[in-house]
Design a protein around this motif. Structure first.
Motif, mmCIF file in Angstrom:
data_model
loop_
_atom_site.group_PDB
_atom_site.id
_atom_site.type_symbol
_atom_site.label_atom_id
_atom_site.label_comp_id
_atom_site.label_asym_id
_atom_site.label_seq_id
_atom_site.Cartn_x
_atom_site.Cartn_y
_atom_site.Cartn_z
ATOM 1 N N UNK A 25 0.829 -1.207 0.000
ATOM 2 C CA UNK A 25 0.000 0.000 0.000
ATOM 3 C C UNK A 25 0.864 1.257 0.000
ATOM 4 N N UNK A 26 1.963 1.232 0.750
ATOM 5 C CA UNK A 26 2.865 2.398 0.764
ATOM 6 C C UNK A 26 3.446 2.650 -0.623
ATOM 7 N N UNK A 27 3.875 1.597 -1.283
ATOM 8 C CA UNK A 27 4.431 1.750 -2.628
ATOM 9 C C UNK A 27 3.380 2.305 -3.583
ATOM 10 N N UNK A 28 2.149 1.820 -3.496
ATOM 11 C CA UNK A 28 1.078 2.343 -4.348
ATOM 12 C C UNK A 28 0.875 3.835 -4.095
ATOM 13 N N UNK A 29 0.818 4.223 -2.836
ATOM 14 C CA UNK A 29 0.595 5.617 -2.479
ATOM 15 C C UNK A 29 1.747 6.485 -2.979
ATOM 16 N N UNK A 30 2.981 6.029 -2.796
ATOM 17 C CA UNK A 30 4.135 6.817 -3.233
ATOM 18 C C UNK A 30 4.194 6.939 -4.748
ATOM 19 N N UNK A 31 3.852 5.879 -5.465
ATOM 20 C CA UNK A 31 3.833 5.961 -6.926
ATOM 21 C C UNK A 31 2.746 6.912 -7.410
ATOM 22 N N UNK A 32 1.602 6.876 -6.760
ATOM 23 C CA UNK A 32 0.501 7.773 -7.106
ATOM 24 C C UNK A 32 0.886 9.228 -6.841
ATOM 25 N N UNK A 33 1.629 9.467 -5.775
ATOM 26 C CA UNK A 33 2.060 10.816 -5.415
ATOM 27 C C UNK A 33 3.211 11.286 -6.297
ATOM 28 N N UNK A 34 4.087 10.376 -6.672
ATOM 29 C CA UNK A 34 5.289 10.749 -7.416
ATOM 30 C C UNK A 34 4.977 11.366 -8.775
ATOM 31 N N UNK A 35 3.943 10.891 -9.458
ATOM 32 C CA UNK A 35 3.645 11.399 -10.808
ATOM 33 C C UNK A 35 3.360 12.900 -10.816
ATOM 34 N N UNK A 36 2.397 13.414 -10.040
ATOM 35 C CA UNK A 36 2.163 14.864 -10.081
ATOM 36 C C UNK A 36 3.324 15.669 -9.505
#
Length: 167
Positions: A25-36
């Motif tokens: 879940x942390x990796x998903x959240x960080x990847x989602x945040x990293x794009x913008x």
């Protein structure tokens, strides 16, 4: 109730998810945040007159994303539960808006195991139990991939031995 008829009742499921689900879940959240954040940072580096107004939201999003990636998965791990009995599949998900789902064995149509690329990296899998319900499939996410395979086999065996519900 007729003799031999079993009832399925809403109750808290017993099993927690695999602890690796927190990292997933942390990796998903960080990847989602990293794009913008990356887009804003690149634009801020390239457009000097708007640099401050692009880098400020990039920094705010990065801090918020990291904070959410640290806290939310721990919270989710404490609330997500699942259990399989001879009568039904029980799943509880959600934090603020909790959802409890029960899939009686007699209503199960298919059992699938899914492993996306990030799940494979964390050695996790999702078991999807499809029923005729208009609410959709019951999903148990964040299981160790070995447990998910065993669970899919067990559910398949149980549902094959369970007569269909004629109602």
């Amino acid at each position: 109730m007729a003799a031999g008829e079993r009832t399925v009742r809403l109750r808290p499921p017993n099993n927690t998810l695999d602890p690796r689900a927190v990292g997933w879940w942390r990796a998903q959240w960080l990847l989602l945040t990293a794009a913008p954040v990356l887009v804003l940072a690149v634009l801020g580096a390239l457009i000097e007159p708007a640099r401050f107004w692009l880098l400020l939201p990039a920094a705010v999003l990065a801090v918020l994303g990291i904070g959410c990636a640290v806290l939310f998965p721990l919270w989710w791990f404490r609330t997500h539960r699942w259990e399989v009995t001879g009568e039904a599949v029980y799943v509880r998900t959600g934090v603020l808006r909790q959802e409890w789902r029960i899939a009686p064995m007699s209503r199960i149509q298919t059992v699938d195991t899914v492993r996306g690329p990030l799940e494979q990296f964390f050695r996790l899998a999702t078991v999807t139990v499809t029923t005729a319900s208009s609410k959709g499939a019951v999903r148990i996410e964040g299981l160790g991939h070995e447990l998910a395979a065993e669970l899919a086999e067990r559910l398949t065996r149980i549902t094959q031995d369970t007569p269909g519900d004629a109602t």
